[in-house]
Write a protein that holds these residues in place. Structure first.
Motif, PDB file in Angstrom:
ATOM      1  N   VAL A  84       0.766  -1.173   0.024  1.00 25.18           N
ATOM      2  CA  VAL A  84       0.047   0.014   0.071  1.00 25.18           C
ATOM      3  C   VAL A  84       1.065   1.368   0.121  1.00 25.18           C
ATOM      4  N   LYS A  99       2.141   1.974  -3.307  1.00 21.02           N
ATOM      5  CA  LYS A  99       1.191   2.244  -4.280  1.00 21.02           C
ATOM      6  C   LYS A  99       1.409   0.948  -5.539  1.00 21.02           C
ATOM      7  N   GLY A 134      -4.935  -0.412   4.143  1.00 22.39           N
ATOM      8  CA  GLY A 134      -5.224   0.486   3.060  1.00 22.39           C
ATOM      9  C   GLY A 134      -5.540   0.153   1.747  1.00 22.39           C
ATOM     10  N   ALA A 135      -5.685  -1.383   1.647  1.00 23.33           N
ATOM     11  CA  ALA A 135      -6.059  -1.845   0.223  1.00 23.33           C
ATOM     12  C   ALA A 135      -7.748  -1.989   0.110  1.00 23.33           C
ATOM     13  N   GLU A 185      -4.878   0.293  -7.708  1.00 27.24           N
ATOM     14  CA  GLU A 185      -4.302   0.109  -6.258  1.00 27.24           C
ATOM     15  C   GLU A 185      -4.363  -1.442  -5.783  1.00 27.24           C
TER      16      GLU A 185
END
Length: 559
Positions: free
Chosen positions: A449, A452, A499-500, A523
């Motif tokens: 994450v 990116k 955050g994925a 992402e």
């Protein structure tokens, strides 16, 4: 030019063409990280969550690109955390350079804080390793390390650098890069003539290709060689993606979970031509199982000749060189009767989605195959999902299947995916995991994450240690000791916490949408693909059994 050891190290890495390093800082490597800060426009450093992932990322980077991967760790536990990744690279002959810091020379051998003899620890699992005792030797050692990692049979090299060496000053100068000579294969003419004779005399030749084909970039030569003598081709796990999956001569993977065509062909051929493979116990390790065939072994490592299986003829040399030498002078063959027999035992891949009433590995990989435009790279963890990926995924480009073969390292896949994605930014990288393996490295989702990286992790979630459970069912009368996980982990929420994007697939109707969302996303994505815990990997050969004694799902259903 007088520079600190840390400056010499970074400049030397740049001289070797290094653009990316995977690592984790600590006290013993602070001088090195200070120089990395100054050279961040030339070297991209990827901070992993754990040093083991740094080693796996360097490994994945190397497998995907063909370049040398580089990782770095501090002394003591930082260095020992690299060990599993170094061993993984060693078993699969992957060229990486691992750099570790250590306590100052004056403190070596005194049980100092965070001191460990990493050179001694890694001696059995590296091609070579160094302890730098003089800053004047550092530049030469780095150049030698990159040469050794790549020459002959590739593999990992470790450089251990005491902290005072990185602070001391030494002369930095231009050094001539040593050309890889591949031992300049002073190829043995008598051995070549003998191999040619065996090939020309054979009526039922069969090729067993291993990871050496990938290392030597000899895919084109393998195809030309196989087509000239019309020999069926099987591949080891390490050679997956190095021969076209849809080629008429391809029989698939060989060994414990190999295809019927490959395993039977190995026992019915009159000549087994082994290229860059080591006769692993998971493939062929019992001479009696292939006693009807003459055996040729071509490998760059003389230590592999006659190690596990006694052969009738061999050539020591780089596969690309040897095949280019053989192709013009071997006889062209038809072998129609032999090829007709092979075709008769090939199990045609006929997957009909309508026949599938539940989520299965076959369904998943069939969907991925339909979506693959030749741009996918697959990394795997280790277990049932690894074998399903090898059996069902159709690799459309070279260096597109990255998996821990020799060591069988659970926790390999996500680190390797990071390295592969960094090394191949225009590819789509999928990490195929089991819920057991994923638990060993899920923290690296933070690395994915942060950087990116559009990696898609697919967990084939059967709530168990599936491969071990399969063995317990087959060979331990169903005593499932500590293989049913019964974890309450919500992988979708876990992905979102890192955050994925997270998706769960529990119905067939959900799969198309989820895969399309994952592939179109820029992402990181995690897919929790829920399957039955009793789904097994077949075909299978029992440990120690002849490779043509194949257990099928029908055999199990019929006891």
């Amino acid at each position: 030019m007088l520079l600190t050891g840390a400056e010499i190290l970074i400049k030397s890495l740049i001289d070797e063409g290094v653009e990316t390093i995977f690592g984790y800082p600590g006290g013993a490597v602070l001088n090195i990280y200070d120089e990395l800060y100054k050279y961040k426009d030339k070297i991209n450093h990827i901070l992993t969550c754990h040093e083991q992932a740094a080693a796996h990322a360097a490994d994945g980077y190397s497998r995907a690109t063909g370049k040398v991967g580089v990782c770095i760790a501090t002394s003591g536990p930082g260095a020992t955390n690299l060990v599993t990744g170094i061993a993984t690279a060693y078993m699969d002959s992957i060229p990486i350079v691992a750099i570790t810091g250590n306590v100052p020379k004056s403190l070596l051998g005194k049980d100092s804080f965070q001191e460990v003899d990493i050179s001694g620890i890694t001696m059995p699992i590296t091609k070579h390793n160094y302890i730098v005792k003089n800053v004047e030797d550092l530049q030469r050692i780095i150049k030698d390390a990159f040469y050794i990692a790549q020459e002959g049979r590739p593999g990992p090299v470790l450089i251990d650098i005491p902290k005072d060496i990185t602070a001391n000053k030494g002369v930095y100068k231009s050094l001539i890069t040593r050309e890889r000579c591949k031992d300049k294969n002073i190829l043995n003419e008598e051995a070549i003539a003998e191999v040619i004779q065996y090939i020309n005399d054979s009526k039922r030749p069969f090729i067993y290709a291993g990871g050496g084909i990938v290392s030597s970039e000899a895919t084109d030569e393998l195809i030309t060689f196989a087509e000239k003598i019309n020999a069926p081709v099987s591949t080891s796990l390490m050679c997956t993606s190095a021969f076209p999956f849809d080629h008429s001569l391809y029989t698939g993977m060989i060994g414990m979970h190999g295809t019927k065509a490959s395993n039977v062909a190995a026992t019915k051929c009159d000549l087994l031509i082994t290229l860059g493979a080591r006769f692993s116990d998971r493939v062929i390790s019992n001479q009696n199982h292939i006693k009807n065939a003459k055996i040729i072994h071509i490998d760059i490592d003389p230590a592999e000749i006659n190690k596990n299986v006694k052969v009738d003829s061999y050539i020591v040399g780089d596969l690309k060189d040897v095949l280019n030498r053989l192709i013009p002078v071997i006889d062209e063959k038809k072998n129609k009767e032999w090829l007709d027999f092979i075709d008769s035992i090939k199990e045609k891949k006929t997957f009909k989605e309508d026949d599938c009433n539940e989520l299965t590995p076959e369904l998943l990989f069939n969907k991925l195959n339909n979506l693959n435009d030749g741009n996918f790279i697959i990394t795997t963890e280790v277990g049932q999902h690894q074998m399903w990926a090898a059996q069902y995924f159709n690799c459309r480009n070279r260096r597109s299947f990255l998996s821990s073969g020799g060591l069988g390292t659970m926790g390999y896949g996500l680190g390797a995916a990071i390295g592969a994605q960094i090394g191949s930014p225009n590819k789509r990288v999928f990490n195929i995991a089991g819920d057991g393996s994923f638990g060993m490295n899920c923290n690296e989702l933070a690395t994915v994450v942060k950087n990116k990286l559009p990696i898609v992790t697919i967990i084939l979630n059967n709530n168990s240690l599936g491969m071990v459970r399969q063995w317990q069912m087959l060979f331990y009368d169903g005593r499932y000791s500590e293989t049913t996980l019964n974890r309450e982990t919500d992988y979708v929420k876990l992905a979102e916490a890192f955050g994925a994007r997270g998706f769960r697939v529990i119905e067939k109707s959900e799969l198309d949408y989820v895969l399309n969302q994952a592939i179109s996303s820029k992402e990181p994505v995690l897919i929790d693909y829920v399957i039955n815990c009793d789904k097994k990997v077949f075909p299978m050969v029992a440990p120690g059994a002849p490779i043509n004694q194949i257990i099928s799902e029908e055999d199990i259903n019929n006891n």
